[in-house]
Design a protein around this motif. Sequence first.
Motif, PDB file in Angstrom:
ATOM      1  N   ASN A 118       0.525  -1.281  -0.089  1.00 55.64           N
ATOM      2  CA  ASN A 118       0.083  -0.249   0.331  1.00 55.64           C
ATOM      3  C   ASN A 118       0.775   1.272   0.068  1.00 55.64           C
ATOM      4  O   ASN A 118       1.905   1.820   0.711  1.00 55.64           O
ATOM      5  CB  ASN A 118      -0.990   0.334   1.295  1.00 55.64           C
ATOM      6  N   LEU A 119       0.695   1.825  -0.926  1.00 55.43           N
ATOM      7  CA  LEU A 119       1.560   3.281  -1.114  1.00 55.43           C
ATOM      8  C   LEU A 119       0.308   4.561  -1.652  1.00 55.43           C
ATOM      9  O   LEU A 119       0.207   5.208  -2.459  1.00 55.43           O
ATOM     10  CB  LEU A 119       2.290   3.086  -2.372  1.00 55.43           C
ATOM     11  N   LEU A 120       0.950   5.188  -0.477  1.00 61.30           N
ATOM     12  CA  LEU A 120      -0.007   6.483  -0.088  1.00 61.30           C
ATOM     13  C   LEU A 120       0.900   7.155  -1.625  1.00 61.30           C
ATOM     14  O   LEU A 120       2.345   7.743  -1.851  1.00 61.30           O
ATOM     15  CB  LEU A 120       0.635   7.686   1.326  1.00 61.30           C
ATOM     16  N   MET A 121      -0.249   8.229  -2.028  1.00 54.89           N
ATOM     17  CA  MET A 121       0.340   8.982  -3.348  1.00 54.89           C
ATOM     18  C   MET A 121      -0.708  10.421  -2.907  1.00 54.89           C
ATOM     19  O   MET A 121      -1.691  10.271  -2.748  1.00 54.89           O
ATOM     20  CB  MET A 121      -0.478   8.246  -4.696  1.00 54.89           C
ATOM     21  N   SER A 122       0.621  11.304  -3.514  1.00 56.14           N
ATOM     22  CA  SER A 122      -0.403  12.678  -3.763  1.00 56.14           C
ATOM     23  C   SER A 122       1.014  14.010  -5.012  1.00 56.14           C
ATOM     24  O   SER A 122       1.454  13.414  -5.043  1.00 56.14           O
ATOM     25  CB  SER A 122      -0.277  13.994  -2.310  1.00 56.14           C
TER      26      SER A 122
END
Length: 110
Positions: A43-47
């Motif tokens: 799970n990789l946080l993206m922004s």
Amino acid sequence: MAERVNMAIFNEIPAGSTVRIAGRCEFQAESQKWILKTFEGGNLLMSPVDGDLSNQLVEVIGTKGQQGEVSVTQICKLPEGEMDGELWNQAVQMAHHSKLRHLFQPKASA
């Protein structure tokens, strides 16, 4: 040039590295954040993320941040339907194998 990685490789590279990483987008309502669910289960946080990418297969191009997130530069949608994530992951691993890596590197132009 952004290098294709999987979650295991992403975790090993230093912050500031430019990467390409694929998976399925998921919006976390409680945190109001976008997560990339990678093919091998990370799970990789993206922004930042513009638009609704819910449940879409994508390849994210961006920079690894100090906290292990990815700062998105571009998102490329992958073809709809089922995708063989294991095959994708194996191709990424092969491209990083020490004896095969040179086959996947771009050639310098003259």
